[in-house]
Scaffold this motif. Structure first.
Motif, short mmCIF file in Angstrom:
data_model
loop_
_atom_site.label_atom_id
_atom_site.label_comp_id
_atom_site.label_asym_id
_atom_site.label_seq_id
_atom_site.Cartn_x
_atom_site.Cartn_y
_atom_site.Cartn_z
N SER A 58 0.85 -1.20 0.00
CA SER A 58 0.00 0.00 0.00
C SER A 58 0.88 1.25 0.00
CB SER A 58 -0.89 0.01 1.25
OG SER A 58 -0.11 0.23 2.41
N LEU A 59 0.28 2.37 -0.35
CA LEU A 59 0.99 3.64 -0.33
C LEU A 59 1.47 3.94 1.09
CD1 LEU A 59 1.74 6.10 -2.13
CD2 LEU A 59 -0.31 7.19 -1.23
N THR A 60 0.63 3.66 2.07
CA THR A 60 1.01 3.91 3.47
C THR A 60 2.22 3.08 3.87
OG1 THR A 60 -1.26 4.46 4.05
CG2 THR A 60 0.20 3.84 5.86
N ALA A 61 2.22 1.81 3.52
CA ALA A 61 3.35 0.94 3.86
C ALA A 61 4.63 1.42 3.19
CB ALA A 61 3.05 -0.50 3.47
N LEU A 62 4.55 1.82 1.94
CA LEU A 62 5.73 2.32 1.23
C LEU A 62 6.22 3.62 1.86
CD1 LEU A 62 4.63 1.62 -2.45
CD2 LEU A 62 6.41 0.41 -1.16
N SER A 63 5.30 4.50 2.21
CA SER A 63 5.66 5.78 2.83
C SER A 63 6.36 5.56 4.16
CB SER A 63 4.42 6.64 3.07
OG SER A 63 3.76 6.92 1.87
N GLU A 64 5.80 4.67 4.98
CA GLU A 64 6.39 4.40 6.29
C GLU A 64 7.77 3.76 6.14
OE1 GLU A 64 3.40 2.09 8.27
OE2 GLU A 64 2.17 3.87 8.68
N THR A 69 6.39 11.35 3.40
CA THR A 69 4.95 11.59 3.47
C THR A 69 4.25 10.79 2.37
OG1 THR A 69 4.97 13.46 1.95
CG2 THR A 69 5.35 13.94 4.31
N PRO A 70 2.97 10.49 2.57
CA PRO A 70 2.22 9.82 1.50
C PRO A 70 2.21 10.63 0.20
CG PRO A 70 1.04 9.62 3.56
CD PRO A 70 2.20 10.56 3.81
N GLY A 71 2.21 11.95 0.30
CA GLY A 71 2.25 12.79 -0.90
C GLY A 71 3.53 12.59 -1.69
N THR A 72 4.64 12.52 -0.99
CA THR A 72 5.93 12.28 -1.64
C THR A 72 5.95 10.90 -2.29
OG1 THR A 72 7.08 13.76 -0.13
CG2 THR A 72 8.43 12.09 -1.25
N MET A 73 5.46 9.90 -1.56
CA MET A 73 5.44 8.54 -2.10
C MET A 73 4.49 8.44 -3.28
SD MET A 73 6.73 5.58 -2.17
CE MET A 73 7.79 5.72 -0.75
N SER A 74 3.41 9.19 -3.24
CA SER A 74 2.47 9.19 -4.35
C SER A 74 3.16 9.64 -5.64
CB SER A 74 1.28 10.10 -4.03
OG SER A 74 0.34 10.07 -5.07
N GLN A 75 3.99 10.67 -5.54
CA GLN A 75 4.74 11.13 -6.71
C GLN A 75 5.68 10.04 -7.23
OE1 GLN A 75 6.71 14.71 -5.45
NE2 GLN A 75 4.84 15.92 -5.50
#
Length: 149
Positions: A58-64, A69-75
């Motif tokens: 998930s985006l959260t798992a990757l961000s952590e 931040t989730p925004g940075t990981m989203s990019q």
């Protein structure tokens, strides 16, 4: 700034810290120099290699994991999906969530990048003495603990 000796009296902690930072940075730059020009950036390659090794995330798992931040990981994942190296799929357990996975092309890029880096590093380690390899083995345990702390 006055440098105080470590509790063991061997050398100032600030000096040791500076040397460790410099050594890690040099090794990191060498790994980067082993990649061909035009390859993915560091953040995207790190996520791609992780997806290839660990499977859907998930985006959260990757961000952590990357401590961003989730925004940075989203990019970052947007770059990977735009390049065709990752795909978004609904989470089979919670259809409201999205999981990211490496595509076959993404897995190939991740494996090749890792193989190049490992080849360079293995050649360097092979040139060390047995004593230096043992020291490096012990130091790697400490470096992992520092990174996770």
């Amino acid at each position: 700034m006055t440098q105080k000796p470590s509790s063991s009296g061997t050398r100032p902690l600030e000096e040791l810290g500076a040397e460790v930072r410099a050594a890690v940075a040099r090794v990191y730059r060498r790994f980067r120099s082993e990649r061909p020009a035009g390859e993915l950036g560091d953040a995207a390659m790190s996520v791609l290699v992780y997806l290839e090794r660990q499977g859907p995330q998930s985006l959260t798992a990757l961000s952590e994991r990357d401590r961003v931040t989730p925004g940075t990981m989203s990019q970052t994942v947007n770059r990977l999906t735009s390049a065709g190296y990752a795909v978004r799929n609904p989470d089979p357990v919670d259809r409201r969530r999205v999981l990211f996975s490496a595509t076959d092309a993404g897995s190939a890029v991740a494996k090749e990048s890792r193989a190049r880096a490992e080849s360079w590093l293995n050649a360097q380690i092979a040139a060390l003495t047995d004593e230096e390899r043992e020291l490096l083995s012990r130091a790697s345990v400490v470096l992992k603990r520092l990174a996770d702390g």
